[in-house]
Each structure stands twice: as structure tokens, then as C-alpha cells.
Design a protein around this motif. Structure first.
Motif, PDB file in Angstrom:
ATOM      1  N   VAL A  82       6.402  -0.073 -11.869  1.00 58.36           N
ATOM      2  CA  VAL A  82       5.466   0.306 -10.812  1.00 58.36           C
ATOM      3  C   VAL A  82       5.955  -0.398  -9.557  1.00 58.36           C
ATOM      4  N   SER A  83       6.355   0.379  -8.559  1.00 59.75           N
ATOM      5  CA  SER A  83       6.916  -0.195  -7.338  1.00 59.75           C
ATOM      6  C   SER A  83       5.901  -0.279  -6.209  1.00 59.75           C
ATOM      7  N   TYR A  84       4.737   0.374  -6.395  1.00 58.64           N
ATOM      8  CA  TYR A  84       3.686   0.352  -5.373  1.00 58.64           C
ATOM      9  C   TYR A  84       2.386   0.783  -6.030  1.00 58.64           C
ATOM     10  N   ALA A  85       1.288   0.184  -5.588  1.00 58.51           N
ATOM     11  CA  ALA A  85      -0.025   0.612  -6.071  1.00 58.51           C
ATOM     12  C   ALA A  85      -0.950   0.807  -4.874  1.00 58.51           C
ATOM     13  N   GLY A  86      -1.604   1.949  -4.843  1.00 63.52           N
ATOM     14  CA  GLY A  86      -2.624   2.215  -3.838  1.00 63.52           C
ATOM     15  C   GLY A  86      -3.978   1.888  -4.433  1.00 63.52           C
TER      16      GLY A  86
END
Length: 173
Positions: A82-86
Motif C-alpha cells: 500500500v503506497s498511499y491511503a486516503g
């Protein structure tokens, strides 16, 4: 159960390794793109599920960039994080690596970015933990994510406009 507010990128990291067999290749003896994409979707869904501790659904496949051919007999490693989480969505990066186990060499064959949404038991989006990097590679993916998120939102708006236009000029359904 209380959900963690933050998780490291390595906590949900997933790796799948497999060998490419002749029935998974085309007339050029390279792996079918659709087979590669199915493996990417599977490992990235596992990664998003591990990060969110919930069911997930694929929201988009942003890209699959084929960099090197994957030939019959190759050992392929799918490495997802996971490289980004909103708020309820997660960007998952999958690096597809060809391993030459006899020469002890690894080469990047493809790269893919997908977006997943975490779902609660009612099937509605739920909040996901934020993600933070620890290694230099993770930091690069994390730092470059906002630009990909922006492009993704622009592309989604363009898709919505296209669907509205097509719906207005033809009967879909």
C-alpha cells in the motif's frame, strides 16, 4: 475492534511467486497480459485487505506497464504494498520481478498501480489506516503518490463525462 490509525507500508506487504508454464504464454512464448493482470489484481487485493482489515473492492486499475517480456519458465515475483491511503481508498503498487534463480539476478518486468476501497459489513466504504514509509523505496512511492492520486481523480472525471455523453447520444443498457 478498534482499527489502527496508522500502519507502516511493510505491515501489509505481500509477495506471490510462481513459475510461468507454457499454457500461460502466447505464440511468442511470453506470458499472457491477462494472466499477469489477474495475478496483479489478486496480490493487490490481498495487500489492501491486510492493510484495511476489511473486505475490499477494486476501484480502478490505473496502469500496468510492461517493461520486459516474461518468458516461459521464468520465476515471477509479485511484490505488493500500500503506497498511499486516503479516507476509504488505498493505492497499491505491485512490482513484477523476473527472477533468474540460476544466476541469482532480479529484473523489473512490469509495474502496476491499483486503487481499492475498504468496505464495512454493510457494503459501504469505511475508513482505512493512514500509511507511512520506512525504507528509501517506500518513501519514494509515498512521496510520489499525491501526483498519481491527482491524475487518477482527473481521469475519473473524464470517464464520468464520457459516460454522460455516451448516455445522451445512445441507449446503453
Amino acid at each position: 475492534m478498534e482499527r489502527p490509525k496508522r500502519k507502516s507500508m511493510s505491515e501489509a506487504r505481500s509477495i506471490k511467486e510462481r513459475q510461468v508454464f507454457p499454457q500461460e504464454t502466447n505464440h511468442l512464448k511470453t506470458m499472457f497480459g491477462g494472466m499477469l493482470m489477474a495475478n496483479i489484481d489478486e496480490i493487490s487485493a490481498i495487500t489492501a485487505t491486510k492493510h484495511s482489515n476489511s473486505q475490499v473492492v477494486t476501484a480502478s486499475t490505473d496502469s500496468v506497464d510492461f517493461l520486459k517480456p516474461i518468458k516461459t519458465g521464468a520465476v515471477v515475483s509479485y511484490e505488493a504494498m500500500v503506497s498511499y491511503a486516503g479516507k476509504s481508498s488505498m493505492e497499491v503498487c505491485v512490482q513484477i520481478i523476473i527472477e533468474d534463480v540460476l544466476k541469482n539476478e532480479r529484473h523489473l518486468a512490469a509495474l502496476s498501480f491499483l486503487t481499492f476501497v475498504a468496505l464495512g459489513e454493510d457494503g459501504k466504504p469505511i475508513e482505512v489506516p493512514q500509511v507511512y514509509p520506512e525504507s528509501q523505496t517506500e518513501k519514494w512511492f509515498y512521496d510520489t503518490a499525491p501526483a498519481r492520486v491527482k491524475r487518477r481523480k482527473e481521469r475519473r472525471e473524464e470517464s464520468k463525462s464520457t459516460i454522460e455523453f455516451l448516455s445522451s447520444v445512445q441507449q446503453l443498457g
